[in-house]
Each structure stands twice: as C-alpha cells, then as structure tokens.
Enzyme design. Structure first.
Site: not given
Ligand code: PPS
Length: 291
Positions: A45, A224, A47, A130, A122, A100
């Site tokens: 979450k 997007m 980006g 998010s 982030r 990740h």
C-alpha cells in the site's frame, strides 16, 4: 477465519498465503539476477502499482505509445506474488519486477549492485488507511471491523508484509549493500514529472521531453483509475476476488488518514513513530500542503 490461516509465515516474514508463489519463495536466494534487472520494492500500500506503471512506461515504448494492449502487471510482474505463474527465466531483458520482500529475503544476486532497486515508501498513517480499506475489499485478506483494530494489527506486524518499521528501516539500514534509490509516494504525488525524471536518471534512461510527458500523463491517478490495464481490476475481480464494492485505486492522496484516525490514535502512533524512526533520516510527508 483467523488471520494466521490467511498468512504464511516464512523465514520471519508474513505473506498472503493463497497468492504467494511457494516455489519462488523456496528458491529466492538463488533466483538468477541479471545485471539489467530492476526491482520496485515496497511495503504493501505504498505505491507499488503506481511505480509499476511508471517504470513500465519508462522501459517499454509499446506501452508508452499505446501500441500494445497489455496489462501493466504482465509487463512488470510481482516476483513472489506470481499469480500468473510466469517463468521468469524465459523473459527477455530488461526485466522489471515488483516485490514486497524485506531486505534479507531478496535474491543474493542483487548484492553485486548491478541490478537496480527502486524503494518506494509512504507515510505510514496513509499506508494504514489504505491497508485497512484494502483488507475489507479483497477476499484473500482478513477484514477488520474498525480502524482501531487494524492499527493494533498493523503495529503487531500481523499483516502481509509484517512490521512496517522493520521493512523501511531494514531496507534503509542495509542500503549500502544494494544499488538502490529511495523515493517517497508523496514526492511522486506532489511533483510527478520531477519524480519521473529522478527515476530516469537513476535507471540510466534518457527520455525526450515528450516521452516524459507521456509517462506522467498515463501515470496520473485519474488515468490509471480509468485504465483497466493499469488499475489491477482484472486481476482483483477474476483472480484474487473481492468481498465488497470498492476500487484498488481508492483515494490516491496524501493525508486521507486524517479522515480515519482519531486524535488519540494519531498521537499514539506519532510517539511510536518518533521512537522507532529516530535514526532514519528519510523524509516523510503527512499532509498534502506540507513542503
Ligand atoms: S499493493 O496492494 O501493495 O500493491 O498496493 P500499492 O499499489 O502499493 O498501493 C495502493 C495505493 O496506491 C494508490 N495509487 C496511487 N496514488 C496516486 N497516484 C496514482 N497514480 C496511484 N496509483 C495507485 C492507491 O490508490 C492506493 O492508495 P489509497 O490511499 O488506498 O488510495
């Protein structure tokens, strides 16, 4: 269902069990890295699909010029969430992946510092916000009744991606072992064109002004969100499954946490953040109006 059943705990890190590729996980160390490979690495979450889109547009002219109709996730696949079971050894160079993974699980070949890593981070209050919505949206994650419960889970690291602090700190503290660039979600949001140019410089890609503009245009939240090749809607609906109405491209902004955190939750989080991140000089932006 208990969260533990949905999570696969492997070598100290939590993965989403049903979509992670076990064969890849078991052979990560020896996964063959090519000198011109590029990895986008993120905590969930933060980006990821945005950067997938940006790097795909930078690297693949057919994407940038829209002469080929392919999903971004096929152009820039996830290494460990290899849902479509791609044989990565057969992919032409340059290969661009997203992942990740924590620093200690990535393929050893990345330590020769030839292949490049773009690490996107982030502000964690927006990550939590998010992630909370995402957990209640996709079928494969355990939903959460309220934000308070989710903040606890997040601070316990009982989510796919484990503890946010460990991920960001781990990558930052071990940055010297890799050829890595740190970019924040917020700097992309505030000035996408400068962020694209910064990425091009690091990646050694010389794009014309028109090409940079084409990348920026196709990587805005609005574009997007309306492009099913870019916004994961096919994968989510047909392959992963959803359990509520919603959209992967939810708000796409800085500071939405203010609509979801109470003052007490925010202050408690700030205290933990300041303690855990005191030695990490990465710049975090918490508000859209902040410089
Ligand atoms: S995942 O599931 O880990 O791959 O999620 P990830 O892609 O890392 O993060 C999803 C959030 O990124 C936002 N997003 C964007 N923000 C701004 N601009 C663009 N172009 C963009 N693309 C994706 C997405 O909306 C999720 O954030 P929230 O806050 O939930 O909207």
């Amino acid at each position: 269902m208990d969260s533990d059943e949905r999570l696969l705990h492997f070598k100290g890190f939590n993965f989403e069990r049903s979509t992670v590729d076990i064969d890849i996980l078991e052979n990560l160390e020896d996964f063959d890295i090519r000198d011109d490979d590029v990895f986008i690495i993120t905590y969930p979450k933060s980006g990821t699909i945005w950067t997938q889109q940006i790097l795909s547009l930078i690297y693949f002219e057919t994407h940038r010029k829209q002469t080929e109709n392919v999903e971004t996730a096929d152009l820039v696949p996830s290494l460990e969430y290899n849902i479509r079971k791609v044989d990565f050894t057969k992919r032409p160079s340059p290969r661009v992946f997203c992942s990740h993974l924590p620093y200690y699980l990535v393929p050893n070949g990345l330590k020769n510092k030839k292949a490049k890593i773009v690490y996107i981070y982030r502000n964690p209050k927006d990550v939590i916000t998010s992630y909370f919505h995402f957990s209640n949206f996709v079928a494969v994650l355990e939903g959460c009744e309220n934000m308070d419960m989710f903040i606890h889970k997040f601070l316990d690291g009982k989510v796919a991606g484990s503890l946010w602090f460990d991920h960001v700190k781990g990558w930052y503290e071990h940055r010297h072992k890799f050829n890595i660039l740190f970019v924040s979600y917020e700097e992309m949001k505030k000035d996408l064109k400068s962020a694209v140019q910064k990425l091009c410089n690091f990646l050694g890609k010389e794009l014309s002004d028109d090409d940079v503009d084409a990348v920026v245009r196709q990587a805005t939240f609005k574009n997007m969100k309306s492009d099913s090749r870019a916004n994961l809607s096919n994968i989510l609906k047909k392959e992963v499954g959803t359990k509520s109405d919603g959209h992967f491209m939810r708000k796409g902004t800085i500071g939405d946490w203010k609509n979801h955190f109470t003052v007490a939750q925010s202050e408690r989080f700030d205290m933990i953040f300041q303690r855990k991140m005191k030695d990490i000089p990465l710049k975090f932006i918490w508000d859209i109006n902040e410089e």
